[in-house]
Write a protein that holds these residues in place. Structure first.
Motif, PDB file in Angstrom:
ATOM      1  N   LYS A 235       0.877  -1.214  -0.216  1.00 37.85           N
ATOM      2  CA  LYS A 235      -0.249   0.098  -0.331  1.00 37.85           C
ATOM      3  C   LYS A 235       0.892   1.114   0.060  1.00 37.85           C
ATOM      4  O   LYS A 235       0.510   2.424  -1.036  1.00 37.85           O
ATOM      5  N   LYS A 236       2.140   0.985   0.972  1.00 33.76           N
ATOM      6  CA  LYS A 236       3.281   2.572   0.807  1.00 33.76           C
ATOM      7  C   LYS A 236       3.576   2.436  -0.493  1.00 33.76           C
ATOM      8  O   LYS A 236       3.921   1.718  -0.602  1.00 33.76           O
ATOM      9  N   SER A 238       7.210   3.393   0.171  1.00 35.72           N
ATOM     10  CA  SER A 238       7.888   2.608   0.807  1.00 35.72           C
ATOM     11  C   SER A 238       8.721   1.076   0.801  1.00 35.72           C
ATOM     12  O   SER A 238       9.178   0.754   0.351  1.00 35.72           O
ATOM     13  N   ASP A 239       7.008   0.530  -0.156  1.00 35.04           N
ATOM     14  CA  ASP A 239       6.987  -0.728  -0.158  1.00 35.04           C
ATOM     15  C   ASP A 239       7.704  -1.070  -2.022  1.00 35.04           C
ATOM     16  O   ASP A 239       7.945  -2.003  -1.517  1.00 35.04           O
TER      17      ASP A 239
END
Length: 438
Positions: A235-236, A238-239
């Motif tokens: 979801k983010k 940063s993933d």
């Protein structure tokens, strides 16, 4: 037509190349019309060469932002919605550019135009990857790029006819760029949402409805649906650097950085080498005109290669060939060897670009496909901005031989990065590549 399984929902992917090729052409057109207008803009407002250079830099920053913003919004809001609204943004910004009262306002509008165009281009690569069968994804991307590049000489020629008509005729070129609003409106009503995106974002009914509309056009029954479930959800932003995805993000980003450095380093300095070698202005113009035919042919040539062999292997072979030809181009004393090698380089560079563009969106999960593709491409755009200063320094220190040796090294590094560390993608479903990361 081909059926795929997305997030446990059996759906089939397909799509029309019409919207794809139109958007690619509009992106290429924006770049093509800039050069013939610079002289008229400078004359009307008394701008310096440095100020016009800054205008180009601003557009570059807009392109960087457009890739990342467009990709992120496409993951959150949907592929079609971003394609439509980004097309509208750059069309309106282009139209307003025709009314700009000064260079500062034009600079702001060119940034907005760059954001819109690159958002469209970046999301379009993702959309084509998701809506075409695995056996033809590469050909579809190559066709999109090839038709887009065919539009460059046509619209550049139109700009060269319009601009000399009067001191303010350059403004009509921006009006021409605003025609992108037409396919944006058509896409709003005719282009379906990516069934993969809809399925993994809780819109399974919409995905099924899209598939059923496509199935109604088929005379033959579809193969059995094989349902699969995506293992990971991200979801983010940063993933992109989560342990399972980090390697892929780094590999595609470095691949595009090296590719951008090689392509822009070569194409930016090609026109000056013939003159430096003592060829006449007419001969130099003839050479660059011949070279201009290469890019669209190269992209279309990729249609024969991209789906036939592993894309990572194809890229390595292409870049190795291009690197060798660049050295021949740099050091030959023969006019015809210079022409032939240079033409082959400009052609095969675009062949490799088409192959890499097909590869880029395949390696990310659906929920991060837009952002991942946009991040890698956006960072490569920034590297292209700094490349101009690097190449100029190399030219001053080592001459054109040094410049083209450096660009050959960059191109080879592009192929080595994806060839040695990239994923196998040819003929595989996106769920088996991007979703099931190790």
């Amino acid at each position: 037509m081909h059926r795929v399984a997305v997030a446990g929902v059996g759906v089939r992917n397909d799509g029309s190349p019409l919207a794809s090729t139109t958007s690619a052409a509009r992106s290429a057109i924006s770049v093509a019309v800039a050069s013939p207008m610079s002289g008229s803009i400078r004359a009307e407002w008394g701008s310096s060469v440095a100020q016009l250079g800054q205008l180009t830099s601003y557009s570059f920053l807009g392109m960087f932002a457009g890739r990342i913003i467009g990709g992120r919004l496409a993951d959150r809001l949907g592929r079609r919605r971003v394609l439509v609204w980004a097309s509208a943004v750059y069309s309106i910004a282009s139209l307003l550019s025709a009314l700009a009262p000064n260079l500062a306002v034009l600079g702001v509008l060119r940034v907005i135009t760059g954001v819109g165009i690159q958002a469209v281009t970046g999301v379009l690569i993702v959309y084509v990857a998701e809506m075409f069968p695995g056996a033809s994804r590469g050909r579809s991307q190559a066709l999109m790029l090839g038709i887009g590049l065919l539009g460059v000489p046509l619209v550049a020629s139109a700009a060269r006819l319009i601009v000399p008509l009067s001191p303010e005729s350059w403004r009509w070129v921006f009006v021409l760029g605003a025609i992108g609003i037409i396919p944006a409106v058509l896409a709003r009503f005719l282009l379906p949402e990516s069934v993969r995106w809809a399925a993994v974002n809780g819109r399974a009914d919409e995905a099924r409805a899209t598939v059923e509309r496509m199935e109604a056009q088929l005379p033959d029954p579809l193969p059995e649906i094989v349902e699969t479930t995506a293992i990971h959800e991200y979801k983010k932003a940063s993933d992109l650097f989560a342990p399972e995805i980090r390697k892929r993000t780094i590999v595609v980003t470095l691949t595009l950085i090296f590719g951008t450095l090689g392509v822009f380093g070569f194409t930016g300095w090609v026109p000056t080498l013939p003159v430096e070698r003592g060829y006449s202005t007419v001969e130099a113009l003839t050479i660059t005109t011949i070279f201009s035919i290469g890019p669209p042919l190269g992209a279309l040539f990729a249609m024969l290669l991209s789906d036939r062999f592993q894309r990572r292997t194809t890229s390595l072979v292409l870049t190795s060939t291009v690197a060798a030809l660049m050295l021949v181009f740099a050091f030959t004393g023969s006019y015809w060897i210079l022409v032939i090698s240079g033409f082959a380089v400009t052609m095969l560079l675009q062949t490799n670009t088409a192959v890499v563009y097909a590869y880029l969106p395949e390696v990310f999960p659906t929920v991060l496909r837009g952002l991942g593709s946009g991040f890698a491409n956006g960072i490569s755009r920034l590297s292209g901005f700094g490349n101009a200063f690097l190449i100029a320094a190399i030219a001053a220190a080592a001459g054109f031989g040094g410049v083209f040796t450096l660009t050959a090294a960059f191109v080879l590094l592009c192929g080595l990065t994806v060839g040695l560390f990239g994923e196998r993608t040819r003929g595989r479903r996106l769920e088996d590549i991007g979703e099931k990361v190790p």
